[in-house]
Design a protein around this motif. Structure first.
Motif, PDB file in Angstrom:
ATOM      1  N   LEU A 232       0.821  -1.221   0.000  1.00 27.49           N
ATOM      2  CA  LEU A 232       0.000   0.000   0.000  1.00 27.49           C
ATOM      3  C   LEU A 232       0.850   1.264   0.000  1.00 27.49           C
ATOM      4  O   LEU A 232       0.526   2.242  -0.672  1.00 27.49           O
ATOM      5  N   PHE A 233       1.936   1.245   0.792  1.00 31.37           N
ATOM      6  CA  PHE A 233       2.673   2.494   1.014  1.00 31.37           C
ATOM      7  C   PHE A 233       4.053   2.501   0.360  1.00 31.37           C
ATOM      8  O   PHE A 233       4.775   3.494   0.456  1.00 31.37           O
ATOM      9  N   GLY A 234       4.440   1.386  -0.273  1.00 35.05           N
ATOM     10  CA  GLY A 234       5.722   1.334  -0.985  1.00 35.05           C
ATOM     11  C   GLY A 234       6.929   1.456  -0.068  1.00 35.05           C
ATOM     12  O   GLY A 234       7.953   2.024  -0.459  1.00 35.05           O
ATOM     13  N   ILE A 235       6.822   0.971   1.147  1.00 41.40           N
ATOM     14  CA  ILE A 235       7.936   1.042   2.112  1.00 41.40           C
ATOM     15  C   ILE A 235       8.622  -0.331   2.163  1.00 41.40           C
ATOM     16  O   ILE A 235       7.949  -1.366   2.223  1.00 41.40           O
ATOM     17  N   ALA A 236       9.955  -0.328   2.156  1.00 43.77           N
ATOM     18  CA  ALA A 236      10.716  -1.583   2.162  1.00 43.77           C
ATOM     19  C   ALA A 236      10.396  -2.383   3.432  1.00 43.77           C
ATOM     20  O   ALA A 236      10.219  -1.791   4.500  1.00 43.77           O
ATOM     21  N   PRO A 237      10.359  -3.723   3.316  1.00 40.10           N
ATOM     22  CA  PRO A 237       9.970  -4.566   4.457  1.00 40.10           C
ATOM     23  C   PRO A 237      10.790  -4.308   5.723  1.00 40.10           C
ATOM     24  O   PRO A 237      10.248  -4.322   6.825  1.00 40.10           O
ATOM     25  N   GLU A 238      12.098  -4.028   5.543  1.00 39.80           N
ATOM     26  CA  GLU A 238      12.931  -3.832   6.750  1.00 39.80           C
ATOM     27  C   GLU A 238      12.614  -2.514   7.453  1.00 39.80           C
ATOM     28  O   GLU A 238      13.084  -2.277   8.567  1.00 39.80           O
ATOM     29  N   ARG A 239      11.811  -1.660   6.820  1.00 36.73           N
ATOM     30  CA  ARG A 239      11.427  -0.402   7.482  1.00 36.73           C
ATOM     31  C   ARG A 239       9.974  -0.450   7.979  1.00 36.73           C
ATOM     32  O   ARG A 239       9.340   0.565   8.216  1.00 36.73           O
ATOM     33  N   ILE A 240       9.460  -1.674   8.122  1.00 34.86           N
ATOM     34  CA  ILE A 240       8.120  -1.836   8.705  1.00 34.86           C
ATOM     35  C   ILE A 240       8.266  -2.767   9.903  1.00 34.86           C
ATOM     36  O   ILE A 240       8.744  -3.892   9.762  1.00 34.86           O
ATOM     37  N   ARG A 241       7.906  -2.299  11.083  1.00 32.52           N
ATOM     38  CA  ARG A 241       8.014  -3.197  12.242  1.00 32.52           C
ATOM     39  C   ARG A 241       6.683  -3.271  12.972  1.00 32.52           C
ATOM     40  O   ARG A 241       5.853  -2.356  12.886  1.00 32.52           O
ATOM     41  N   ALA A 242       6.505  -4.385  13.661  1.00 32.82           N
ATOM     42  CA  ALA A 242       5.283  -4.556  14.462  1.00 32.82           C
ATOM     43  C   ALA A 242       5.648  -4.402  15.923  1.00 32.82           C
ATOM     44  O   ALA A 242       6.723  -4.824  16.357  1.00 32.82           O
ATOM     45  N   VAL A 243       4.766  -3.782  16.680  1.00 36.80           N
ATOM     46  CA  VAL A 243       4.979  -3.638  18.118  1.00 36.80           C
ATOM     47  C   VAL A 243       3.681  -4.033  18.829  1.00 36.80           C
ATOM     48  O   VAL A 243       2.591  -3.695  18.355  1.00 36.80           O
ATOM     49  N   VAL A 244       3.812  -4.780  19.905  1.00 37.73           N
ATOM     50  CA  VAL A 244       2.609  -5.223  20.622  1.00 37.73           C
ATOM     51  C   VAL A 244       2.149  -4.109  21.567  1.00 37.73           C
ATOM     52  O   VAL A 244       2.935  -3.581  22.356  1.00 37.73           O
ATOM     53  N   HIS A 245       0.879  -3.762  21.432  1.00 39.70           N
ATOM     54  CA  HIS A 245       0.274  -2.675  22.225  1.00 39.70           C
ATOM     55  C   HIS A 245      -1.085  -3.212  22.683  1.00 39.70           C
ATOM     56  O   HIS A 245      -2.080  -3.108  21.959  1.00 39.70           O
ATOM     57  N   PRO A 246      -1.099  -3.865  23.852  1.00 38.77           N
ATOM     58  CA  PRO A 246      -2.286  -4.642  24.244  1.00 38.77           C
ATOM     59  C   PRO A 246      -3.570  -3.820  24.373  1.00 38.77           C
ATOM     60  O   PRO A 246      -4.655  -4.382  24.279  1.00 38.77           O
ATOM     61  N   GLN A 247      -3.464  -2.511  24.566  1.00 42.27           N
ATOM     62  CA  GLN A 247      -4.688  -1.712  24.781  1.00 42.27           C
ATOM     63  C   GLN A 247      -5.404  -1.372  23.466  1.00 42.27           C
ATOM     64  O   GLN A 247      -6.548  -0.909  23.489  1.00 42.27           O
ATOM     65  N   SER A 248      -4.752  -1.564  22.310  1.00 39.11           N
ATOM     66  CA  SER A 248      -5.342  -1.247  20.995  1.00 39.11           C
ATOM     67  C   SER A 248      -5.966   0.154  20.940  1.00 39.11           C
ATOM     68  O   SER A 248      -7.079   0.351  20.434  1.00 39.11           O
ATOM     69  N   ILE A 249      -5.233   1.138  21.456  1.00 36.82           N
ATOM     70  CA  ILE A 249      -5.688   2.538  21.390  1.00 36.82           C
ATOM     71  C   ILE A 249      -4.937   3.264  20.267  1.00 36.82           C
ATOM     72  O   ILE A 249      -5.529   4.000  19.487  1.00 36.82           O
ATOM     73  N   VAL A 250      -3.625   3.025  20.214  1.00 38.50           N
ATOM     74  CA  VAL A 250      -2.818   3.551  19.100  1.00 38.50           C
ATOM     75  C   VAL A 250      -2.959   2.558  17.957  1.00 38.50           C
ATOM     76  O   VAL A 250      -2.577   1.395  18.092  1.00 38.50           O
ATOM     77  N   HIS A 251      -3.516   3.000  16.842  1.00 40.89           N
ATOM     78  CA  HIS A 251      -3.823   2.045  15.768  1.00 40.89           C
ATOM     79  C   HIS A 251      -2.663   1.808  14.814  1.00 40.89           C
ATOM     80  O   HIS A 251      -2.731   0.872  14.020  1.00 40.89           O
ATOM     81  N   SER A 252      -1.665   2.632  14.856  1.00 39.27           N
ATOM     82  CA  SER A 252      -0.370   2.472  14.171  1.00 39.27           C
ATOM     83  C   SER A 252       0.310   3.823  14.131  1.00 39.27           C
ATOM     84  O   SER A 252      -0.303   4.845  14.510  1.00 39.27           O
TER      85      SER A 252
END
Ligand code: NDP
Ligand code: MG
Length: 390
Positions: A232-252
């Motif tokens: 969708l955004f044309g960003i290289a895979p190594e510049r996309i990271r996942a972070v666990v945020h259990p409250q699901s308030i910050v959507h990304s």
């Protein structure tokens, strides 16, 4: 979107599901900005009939052919056209009276209608992330030759799109995709190994369809979202990271080259990202509950645990290997996910099934649409064989 009408005419594929019904809520509260031309569902024919009587589409489609008669009998008194079968969905998206297609079916079934919609120049509110997982490169090639635009419905991608408004794409340092961690975030590995479908279907924050809820429990959903974000955004895979945020308030979040991080916050409720997609980036009224900042006592962020949730690593693997790899992973997962829901395999067998069959399906470096259909068919076949052998 350039439409001669005062309202946007929608085709909603998967109208009886979690995203489909919430899309209809948004339409209902939009003050007449949207009209429904097409409603399509898989098998819940009674729900589809009620929706059609209420929203009066031109056409209602049921994918299961054996339900065609029930649908036609119920809707002919209302003058609503009916059709059945997967090809009816793929054809309906090209209709003259459709401006935007909401792709809210589950799994590989979203691919052909999305391809047709792009070729017909229709805008797309994309919920069906599997389309970009299985065919991201192909979809991007088709978009280049079309006036069609994709507006993401997935909450993380909607958040990223909102953070990118007004920003120079060159100034993006990385994308940070949040994950709730799913129902097993705090479970030890031994307990996860024994988890049942009932356990996995209890998502702590989001109410969603069964397939994506299981994908959230394995965290394959997050791998899929990294792949989705890449295309969708044309960003290289190594510049996309996942972070666990259990409250699901910050959507990304998006981190920029000067170190600034922009985030989009809200309650975990899909009405907002659906409305943002339907508005093509313009904000409609609020139908999600509002976030009360004083109710948030804590927001925490932690690294995903790849030992307990190895499926998340499949994003990097799939994007590095490229070709039809993520299509193989998706096909295997659809079979394994369903087998787990039906109690045929254990929770950890889902990941095992995927990694076991990856090399047994022929690798295709630059897959055409036909190659992807064939890859999906073979991956499902190999995954079914693997499951029978357990
Ligand atoms: P649901 O299972 O709740 O709904 C799926 C919908 O698709 C139903 O209307 C179903 O019909 C229909 N459907 C299923 N298979 C077919 C088929 N072969 N042909 C035509 N229609 C079909 O799923 P969700 O709404 O949860 O998810 C839909 C998509 O959105 C998925 O790709 C998911 O990953 C994505 N998504 C969902 C989110 C959520 O919050 N739910 C969040 C982000 C993304 P029926 O039920 O009548 O059989
Ligand atoms: Mg999501």
């Amino acid at each position: 979107m350039d439409t001669p009408n005062k309202f946007t005419r929608l085709a909603i594929l998967g109208s009886t599901g979690s995203i489909g019904t919430q899309t209809l809520d948004v339409v209902e509260h939009s003050g007449g900005q949207y009209r429904i031309s097409v409603l399509a569902a898989g098998s819940r024919v009674d729900d589809l009939i009620s929706q059609a009587i209420k929203f009066k589409p031109q056409l209602a489609i049921i994918a299961r052919r054996d339900l065609a008669g029930i649908l036609a009998d119920a809707l002919s008194p209302y003058g609503i056209e009916t059709a059945s079968g997967p090809e009816a969905l793929a054809e309906a998206v090209t209709r003259e009276d459709v401006d935007m297609v909401v792709t809210a079916t589950v799994g590989f079934s979203g691919l052909l209608p999305t391809v047709n919609a792009i070729m017909a120049g229709k805008d797309i509110a994309l919920a069906n992330k599997e389309t970009l997982v299985v065919a991201g490169s192909l979809i991007n090639r088709l978009l280049k030759q079309s006036s069609s635009r994709i507006y993401p419905v997935d909450s993380e991608h909607s958040a990223i799109a909102q953070c990118l408004v007004g920003e120079d794409p060159e100034s993006v340092h990385r994308l940070i995709i949040t994950a709730s961690g799913g129902p097993f975030r705090s479970w030890p590995a031994r307990r996860i190994a024994e988890a049942t479908a009932k356990d996995a279907l209890k998502h702590p924050n989001w109410s969603m369809g069964a397939k994506i809820t299981i994908d959230s429990a394995t965290m394959l959903n997050k791998a899929f979202e990294i792949i989705e974000a890449h295309y969708l955004f044309g960003i290289a895979p190594e510049r996309i990271r996942a972070v666990v945020h259990p409250q699901s308030i910050v959507h990304s979040m998006v981190e920029f080259k000067d170190g600034a991080i922009k985030a989009q916050l809200g309650v975990p409720d899909m009405h907002l990202p659906i409305a943002y997609a339907l508005g093509c980036g313009k904000r409609l009224g609020c139908i999600s509950p509002r976030l009360k900042l004083s109710d948030i006592y804590t927001m925490t962020f932690e690294e995903p645990d790849i030992k307990r949730f190895p499926a998340i690593t499949l994003a990097q693997y799939a994007l590095e290997r490229g070709g039809n790899t993520s299509c193989i992973i998706n096909g295997a997962n659809e079979i394994a996910n369903a087998a787990f829901i039906n109690g045929k395999i254990g929770f950890n067998d889902i990941y095992k099934c995927i990694v076991n069959i990856i090399d047994s399906v022929e690798f295709v470096e630059h897959p055409t649409l036909e190659d992807l259909l064939e890859t999906d068919r073979k991956a499902r076949h190999k995954a079914s064989e693997y499951i029978s052998s357990l």
